[in-house]
Design a protein around this motif. Structure first.
Motif, PDB file in Angstrom:
ATOM      1  N   THR A  63       0.792  -1.337  -0.006  1.00 44.77           N
ATOM      2  CA  THR A  63       0.018  -0.043  -0.014  1.00 44.77           C
ATOM      3  C   THR A  63       0.636   1.278  -0.103  1.00 44.77           C
ATOM      4  OG1 THR A  63      -0.128   0.053   2.447  1.00 44.77           O
ATOM      5  CG2 THR A  63      -1.944  -1.199   1.065  1.00 44.77           C
ATOM      6  N   ARG A  84       2.417   6.717  -3.893  1.00 44.48           N
ATOM      7  CA  ARG A  84       1.403   6.669  -2.673  1.00 44.48           C
ATOM      8  C   ARG A  84      -0.075   7.026  -3.321  1.00 44.48           C
ATOM      9  NH1 ARG A  84       1.895   6.711   3.679  1.00 44.48           N
ATOM     10  NH2 ARG A  84      -0.304   6.086   4.343  1.00 44.48           N
ATOM     11  N   ALA A  88      -3.336   5.055  -4.392  1.00 47.85           N
ATOM     12  CA  ALA A  88      -4.709   4.998  -3.604  1.00 47.85           C
ATOM     13  C   ALA A  88      -5.668   5.131  -4.084  1.00 47.85           C
ATOM     14  CB  ALA A  88      -4.234   6.275  -2.421  1.00 47.85           C
ATOM     15  N   ILE A  91      -6.535   1.228  -4.998  1.00 44.90           N
ATOM     16  CA  ILE A  91      -6.556   0.126  -4.031  1.00 44.90           C
ATOM     17  C   ILE A  91      -7.587   0.343  -2.977  1.00 44.90           C
ATOM     18  CG2 ILE A  91      -4.184  -0.361  -4.441  1.00 44.90           C
ATOM     19  CD1 ILE A  91      -3.602   0.918  -1.627  1.00 44.90           C
ATOM     20  N   VAL A  93      -8.129  -0.988   1.333  1.00 45.04           N
ATOM     21  CA  VAL A  93      -7.473  -1.530   2.429  1.00 45.04           C
ATOM     22  C   VAL A  93      -8.134  -1.819   3.590  1.00 45.04           C
ATOM     23  CG1 VAL A  93      -5.495  -1.831   3.787  1.00 45.04           C
ATOM     24  CG2 VAL A  93      -5.173  -0.701   1.751  1.00 45.04           C
ATOM     25  N   TYR A 171      -7.199  -5.179  -0.084  1.00 47.17           N
ATOM     26  CA  TYR A 171      -6.201  -6.180   0.511  1.00 47.17           C
ATOM     27  C   TYR A 171      -7.059  -5.999   1.970  1.00 47.17           C
ATOM     28  CZ  TYR A 171      -2.418  -4.412  -2.507  1.00 47.17           C
ATOM     29  OH  TYR A 171      -1.599  -3.894  -3.602  1.00 47.17           O
TER      30      TYR A 171
END
Length: 326
Positions: A63, A84, A88, A91, A93, A171
């Motif tokens: 991540t 990052r 973001a 993804i 999480v 994730y």
């Protein structure tokens, strides 16, 4: 090109501790030790191992929260630690022990903030929210402050928050922790539907093997920061020689049940008896055999604990354990 790719990835932490009044000792701990694997777009992969094995550290590197100490890592062609913010948007999480929701706000306000943070188009946000609320049964919780939610309710809320911006990869770190049986089943069905209808790539860490069995066709085992196994779950059970337990409740206390082929008597406590059988075998023939020969009140099947599976797989030295999987 694989959607997720790790090549010789390492992560080392420096630990300092006091050894005297004015003295400190410094040592390095290698949390991830040269891991390499690839995950294709749309795969659902279980990533398991004992506590402290390096699972959460791997996810934090994927991540961009942590920067690898060595090796190469890419997610959708992006270096997570360098880009990052860009990553973001692609993804989602969920950390089971931590929440991304705002503690003192109602659940719906947390979602509105997520809406603004990710700049999700209004129509897309409303559609995704309605879908998550329906499938995760969040309708009665939207006006409840997050701090008043149970752990299981908050977990469902966190999963919804992670999916509002349509991430390409999700994730999940212990996503069913604290959930009751009904809620676990609802979350699993939701994740199956998400993967089937939207092709979302899922990397799942959990101690609940039922999560893995029902969701993932592939499982990876990490131990002491190294990838020890990568393949089908049936192969993991075969290598680890893991066993399930058939818990039998009889009408009255009887001698140990030792006349059922394929089962091994473990112990008894009054009218309750425990029989072990290979995790790769079906429970149906055992259940039929026990029911035909003994007066039953109830029975249930308990899945092997992942810690026990790994402990049995890796009973020797680290090199012995790696050799056993070649």
């Amino acid at each position: 090109m694989p959607f997720i790719e790790l090549d010789g990835v390492e992560k080392t932490f420096t630990i300092r501790r006091r050894t005297g009044l004015l003295r400190r000792e410094k040592r390095e701990v290698r949390a991830v030790d040269g891991i390499s694997f690839a995950v294709e777009r749309g795969e659902m992969v279980g990533y398991i191992g004992p506590n402290g094995a390096g699972k959460s550290t791997t996810i934090k590197m994927l991540t961009g929260i942590l920067t690898p100490s060595g090796g190469r890592l890419r997610v959708a062609g992006i270096d997570p630690s360098r880009e990052r913010t860009r990553l973001a948007q692609r993804i989602g999480v969920v950390f089971g022990q931590r929440t991304t929701l705002w503690w003192d706000l109602p659940l719906k306000d947390s979602y509105r903030l997520t809406h603004r943070m990710y700049r999700i188009p209004d129509a897309r946000y409303e559609e995704n929210l309605a879908r998550c609320v329906d499938l995760l049964d969040l309708g009665d919780l939207l006006d409840v402050p997050v701090r008043q939610l149970s752990l299981g309710q908050r977990m469902r809320g966190d999963i919804a928050a992670a999916l509002l911006h349509d991430p390409e990869v999700l994730y999940l770190d212990e996503p069913t922790i604290g959930l009751d049986v009904v809620s676990k089943a609802r979350v699993r069905e939701f994740l199956k539907d998400l993967n089937a209808t939207r092709g979302t790539t899922v990397l799942l860490t959990t101690h609940d093997l039922t999560d893995i069995e029902q969701l993932c066709s592939r499982v990876m085992v990490i131990d002491h920061g190294r990838l020890m196994y990568d393949g089908e779950l049936a192969g993991l059970h075969a290598v680890g020689e893991s066993e399930r337990l058939l818990v039998v409740d009889l009408e009255r206390e009887l001698p140990p049940i030792t006349n059922v082929p394929g089962a091994r008597f473990v112990r008894s406590d009054g009218p309750r008896q425990w029989l072990a059988f290979p995790a790769t075998a079906s429970a149906a023939p055992l259940v039929a055999a026990v029911a035909s020969r003994h007066p039953l009140l109830d029975l249930s099947v308990r899945e092997p604990d992942i810690e026990a599976v790994i402990a049995k797989m890796y009973g020797g030295t680290r090199e012995d354990r790696r050799e056993s999987l070649r």
